[in-house]
Motif scaffolding. Structure first.
Motif, PDB file in Angstrom:
ATOM      1  N   HIS A 101       2.285 -43.736 -26.986  1.00 29.88           N
ATOM      2  CA  HIS A 101       1.911 -43.839 -28.628  1.00 29.88           C
ATOM      3  C   HIS A 101       0.423 -44.168 -28.563  1.00 29.88           C
ATOM      4  O   HIS A 101      -0.618 -44.099 -29.680  1.00 29.88           O
ATOM      5  CB  HIS A 101       2.541 -45.721 -29.213  1.00 29.88           C
ATOM      6  CG  HIS A 101       1.880 -46.612 -28.265  1.00 29.88           C
ATOM      7  ND1 HIS A 101       2.333 -46.774 -27.232  1.00 29.88           N
ATOM      8  CD2 HIS A 101       1.261 -47.397 -29.023  1.00 29.88           C
ATOM      9  CE1 HIS A 101       1.570 -48.048 -27.159  1.00 29.88           C
ATOM     10  NE2 HIS A 101       0.815 -48.554 -28.510  1.00 29.88           N
ATOM     11  N   ASP A 102      -0.118 -44.459 -27.697  1.00 33.63           N
ATOM     12  CA  ASP A 102      -1.671 -44.625 -27.549  1.00 33.63           C
ATOM     13  C   ASP A 102      -2.371 -43.945 -26.703  1.00 33.63           C
ATOM     14  O   ASP A 102      -3.080 -43.781 -26.506  1.00 33.63           O
ATOM     15  CB  ASP A 102      -2.403 -45.786 -26.920  1.00 33.63           C
ATOM     16  CG  ASP A 102      -2.067 -47.104 -28.159  1.00 33.63           C
ATOM     17  OD1 ASP A 102      -2.424 -46.787 -29.339  1.00 33.63           O
ATOM     18  OD2 ASP A 102      -1.624 -48.567 -27.401  1.00 33.63           O
ATOM     19  N   ALA A 103      -1.961 -42.245 -26.326  1.00 40.99           N
ATOM     20  CA  ALA A 103      -2.265 -40.831 -25.250  1.00 40.99           C
ATOM     21  C   ALA A 103      -3.276 -40.575 -25.700  1.00 40.99           C
ATOM     22  O   ALA A 103      -4.217 -40.321 -25.064  1.00 40.99           O
ATOM     23  CB  ALA A 103      -1.017 -40.113 -25.142  1.00 40.99           C
ATOM     24  N   HIS A 104      -3.372 -40.992 -27.091  1.00 50.35           N
ATOM     25  CA  HIS A 104      -4.426 -40.263 -27.485  1.00 50.35           C
ATOM     26  C   HIS A 104      -6.209 -40.888 -27.573  1.00 50.35           C
ATOM     27  O   HIS A 104      -7.374 -40.500 -26.965  1.00 50.35           O
ATOM     28  CB  HIS A 104      -4.921 -40.484 -29.399  1.00 50.35           C
ATOM     29  CG  HIS A 104      -4.128 -41.694 -30.244  1.00 50.35           C
ATOM     30  ND1 HIS A 104      -3.197 -42.026 -30.575  1.00 50.35           N
ATOM     31  CD2 HIS A 104      -5.012 -42.787 -29.697  1.00 50.35           C
ATOM     32  CE1 HIS A 104      -3.208 -43.398 -30.575  1.00 50.35           C
ATOM     33  NE2 HIS A 104      -4.506 -43.389 -30.646  1.00 50.35           N
ATOM     34  N   GLU A 105      -5.728 -42.020 -26.874  1.00 48.35           N
ATOM     35  CA  GLU A 105      -7.174 -43.059 -26.644  1.00 48.35           C
ATOM     36  C   GLU A 105      -7.492 -42.259 -25.077  1.00 48.35           C
ATOM     37  O   GLU A 105      -8.448 -43.096 -24.964  1.00 48.35           O
ATOM     38  CB  GLU A 105      -6.252 -44.481 -26.579  1.00 48.35           C
ATOM     39  CG  GLU A 105      -6.163 -45.240 -27.891  1.00 48.35           C
ATOM     40  CD  GLU A 105      -5.755 -46.347 -28.050  1.00 48.35           C
ATOM     41  OE1 GLU A 105      -5.568 -47.419 -27.121  1.00 48.35           O
ATOM     42  OE2 GLU A 105      -5.564 -47.149 -28.926  1.00 48.35           O
ATOM     43  N   ALA A 106      -6.493 -41.461 -24.192  1.00 46.26           N
ATOM     44  CA  ALA A 106      -7.428 -40.768 -23.395  1.00 46.26           C
ATOM     45  C   ALA A 106      -8.601 -39.563 -23.739  1.00 46.26           C
ATOM     46  O   ALA A 106      -9.580 -39.782 -22.840  1.00 46.26           O
ATOM     47  CB  ALA A 106      -5.804 -39.781 -23.018  1.00 46.26           C
ATOM     48  N   TYR A 107      -8.264 -39.465 -25.013  1.00 49.43           N
ATOM     49  CA  TYR A 107     -10.180 -39.209 -25.573  1.00 49.43           C
ATOM     50  C   TYR A 107     -10.326 -39.840 -26.908  1.00 49.43           C
ATOM     51  O   TYR A 107     -11.837 -39.682 -26.790  1.00 49.43           O
ATOM     52  CB  TYR A 107      -9.266 -37.580 -26.179  1.00 49.43           C
ATOM     53  CG  TYR A 107      -8.295 -36.808 -25.623  1.00 49.43           C
ATOM     54  CD1 TYR A 107      -9.519 -35.966 -24.223  1.00 49.43           C
ATOM     55  CD2 TYR A 107      -6.567 -37.427 -25.285  1.00 49.43           C
ATOM     56  CE1 TYR A 107      -8.124 -35.436 -23.256  1.00 49.43           C
ATOM     57  CE2 TYR A 107      -6.520 -36.159 -24.094  1.00 49.43           C
ATOM     58  CZ  TYR A 107      -6.749 -35.455 -23.217  1.00 49.43           C
ATOM     59  OH  TYR A 107      -6.017 -34.449 -22.378  1.00 49.43           O
ATOM     60  N   PHE A 108      -9.945 -40.219 -27.555  1.00 47.12           N
ATOM     61  CA  PHE A 108     -10.316 -40.963 -28.660  1.00 47.12           C
ATOM     62  C   PHE A 108     -10.859 -42.246 -27.831  1.00 47.12           C
ATOM     63  O   PHE A 108     -12.232 -42.974 -28.721  1.00 47.12           O
ATOM     64  CB  PHE A 108      -9.592 -41.487 -29.529  1.00 47.12           C
ATOM     65  CG  PHE A 108      -9.619 -41.994 -30.978  1.00 47.12           C
ATOM     66  CD1 PHE A 108      -9.993 -41.169 -32.017  1.00 47.12           C
ATOM     67  CD2 PHE A 108     -10.256 -43.793 -30.707  1.00 47.12           C
ATOM     68  CE1 PHE A 108     -11.246 -41.435 -32.859  1.00 47.12           C
ATOM     69  CE2 PHE A 108     -10.837 -43.572 -32.513  1.00 47.12           C
ATOM     70  CZ  PHE A 108     -10.913 -42.936 -32.594  1.00 47.12           C
ATOM     71  N   GLY A 109     -10.923 -43.119 -26.506  1.00 48.07           N
ATOM     72  CA  GLY A 109     -11.146 -44.202 -26.221  1.00 48.07           C
ATOM     73  C   GLY A 109      -9.992 -45.751 -27.397  1.00 48.07           C
ATOM     74  O   GLY A 109      -9.551 -45.041 -28.070  1.00 48.07           O
ATOM     75  N   ASP A 110     -10.995 -47.000 -27.261  1.00 44.27           N
ATOM     76  CA  ASP A 110      -9.516 -47.709 -27.263  1.00 44.27           C
ATOM     77  C   ASP A 110     -10.715 -48.478 -28.416  1.00 44.27           C
ATOM     78  O   ASP A 110     -11.645 -49.063 -27.512  1.00 44.27           O
ATOM     79  CB  ASP A 110      -9.097 -49.136 -26.136  1.00 44.27           C
ATOM     80  CG  ASP A 110      -8.531 -50.231 -27.337  1.00 44.27           C
ATOM     81  OD1 ASP A 110      -7.818 -50.019 -28.226  1.00 44.27           O
ATOM     82  OD2 ASP A 110      -8.061 -50.686 -25.911  1.00 44.27           O
ATOM     83  N   TRP A 111     -10.691 -48.407 -29.327  1.00 44.37           N
ATOM     84  CA  TRP A 111     -11.377 -48.874 -30.764  1.00 44.37           C
ATOM     85  C   TRP A 111     -10.733 -50.149 -31.562  1.00 44.37           C
ATOM     86  O   TRP A 111     -10.600 -49.311 -31.773  1.00 44.37           O
ATOM     87  CB  TRP A 111     -11.933 -48.078 -31.110  1.00 44.37           C
ATOM     88  CG  TRP A 111     -13.360 -48.004 -32.318  1.00 44.37           C
ATOM     89  CD1 TRP A 111     -13.511 -49.193 -32.425  1.00 44.37           C
ATOM     90  CD2 TRP A 111     -13.591 -47.804 -33.315  1.00 44.37           C
ATOM     91  NE1 TRP A 111     -15.083 -49.421 -33.485  1.00 44.37           N
ATOM     92  CE2 TRP A 111     -14.355 -48.139 -33.407  1.00 44.37           C
ATOM     93  CE3 TRP A 111     -13.633 -46.023 -33.713  1.00 44.37           C
ATOM     94  CZ2 TRP A 111     -15.181 -47.901 -34.971  1.00 44.37           C
ATOM     95  CZ3 TRP A 111     -14.161 -46.264 -34.930  1.00 44.37           C
ATOM     96  CH2 TRP A 111     -15.325 -46.551 -35.737  1.00 44.37           C
ATOM     97  N   PRO A 112     -10.701 -51.942 -30.575  1.00 49.18           N
ATOM     98  CA  PRO A 112     -10.479 -52.639 -31.263  1.00 49.18           C
ATOM     99  C   PRO A 112      -9.936 -52.087 -32.925  1.00 49.18           C
ATOM    100  O   PRO A 112     -10.969 -52.122 -33.497  1.00 49.18           O
ATOM    101  CB  PRO A 112     -10.777 -53.492 -30.956  1.00 49.18           C
ATOM    102  CG  PRO A 112     -11.570 -53.538 -29.523  1.00 49.18           C
ATOM    103  CD  PRO A 112     -12.154 -51.473 -29.989  1.00 49.18           C
TER     104      PRO A 112
END
Length: 223
Positions: free
Chosen positions: A76-87
């Motif tokens: 579900h958070d795999a996009h954060e590998a490219y997008f980053g974890d932006w709180p």
């Protein structure tokens, strides 16, 4: 020209039309999530998005015995590998700043609020485009991922509540009501909630990916 980013493997990822293959899940995604920290790193020990995803998937499977749901939780958070974890609070802060600037420039309050909403939707669109590419690479249905979004979100909120209570000091203010009211998750493989170093988080993510997404190729573990 559209926005793009250079990846771990040296290729260009086009955010408008991202290409993500099966081997990228075991390479770029696993490594990226293992080295991206949740909560903007505001924890005594770093908690990676990879660990969050693996523990959430394990807890979801333990409760439901539903492999598909567990796979969606893992990715579900795999996009954060490219997008980053932006709180989320930081995202909202930027939207609020955009609305204030618009009002200062003479735009009426209603139009300024619409600008804030557009900012939120723009972020969601970029994430959704990456999610579709990830699900297709994993051999999963993006349509099914959308249909089960509420279930995934529920486990995500419960995982957040569990992480917060285990790793953070007592909150100075109440968090969102949905978080305060969420039931904590039990993760049998890590009952004391130890934070994994990034190599362990990467390996565990790869292992969970191989177990939960059978259409991915085990050989890609060496990629």
């Amino acid at each position: 020209m559209t926005a793009w980013a250079q990846t771990l493997t040296g290729r260009a990822l086009d955010f408008a039309e991202p290409t993500i293959a099966r081997e990228h899940l075991f390479g770029e995604v696993a490594h990226g999530l293992a080295t991206v920290n949740r909560y903007a790193g505001q924890l005594a020990m770093p908690l990676s998005v990879a660990q969050h995803s693996v523990m959430m998937a394990e807890a979801a499977f333990d409760e439901t015995d539903d492999v598909e749901l567990a796979a969606f939780c893992l990715l579900h958070d795999a996009h954060e590998a490219y997008f980053g974890d932006w709180p989320s609070p930081a995202q909202e802060a930027v939207g609020e700043a955009m609305a204030r600037q618009a009002v200062s420039a003479g735009i009426n309050a209603l139009a300024a609020e619409a600008l804030r909403i557009r900012h939120r939707r723009g972020i969601a669109e970029v994430k959704a485009t990456l999610d579709r590419a990830v699900m297709e690479a994993a051999g999963l249905s993006y349509t099914r991922f959308q249909m089960r979004g509420a279930e995934v979100h529920e486990f995500d909120v419960r995982m957040l509540r569990t992480e917060r209570d285990a790793l953070m000091p007592r909150p100075p203010r109440a968090w969102a009501a949905v978080i305060e009211g969420a039931r904590r998750l039990v993760v049998r493989s890590n009952p004391r909630f130890k934070c994994w170093a990034w190599p362990e988080a990467e390996d565990r993510f790869r292992g969970a990916l191989a177990r939960l997404c059978p259409l991915t190729e085990p050989a890609a573990l060496t990629a």
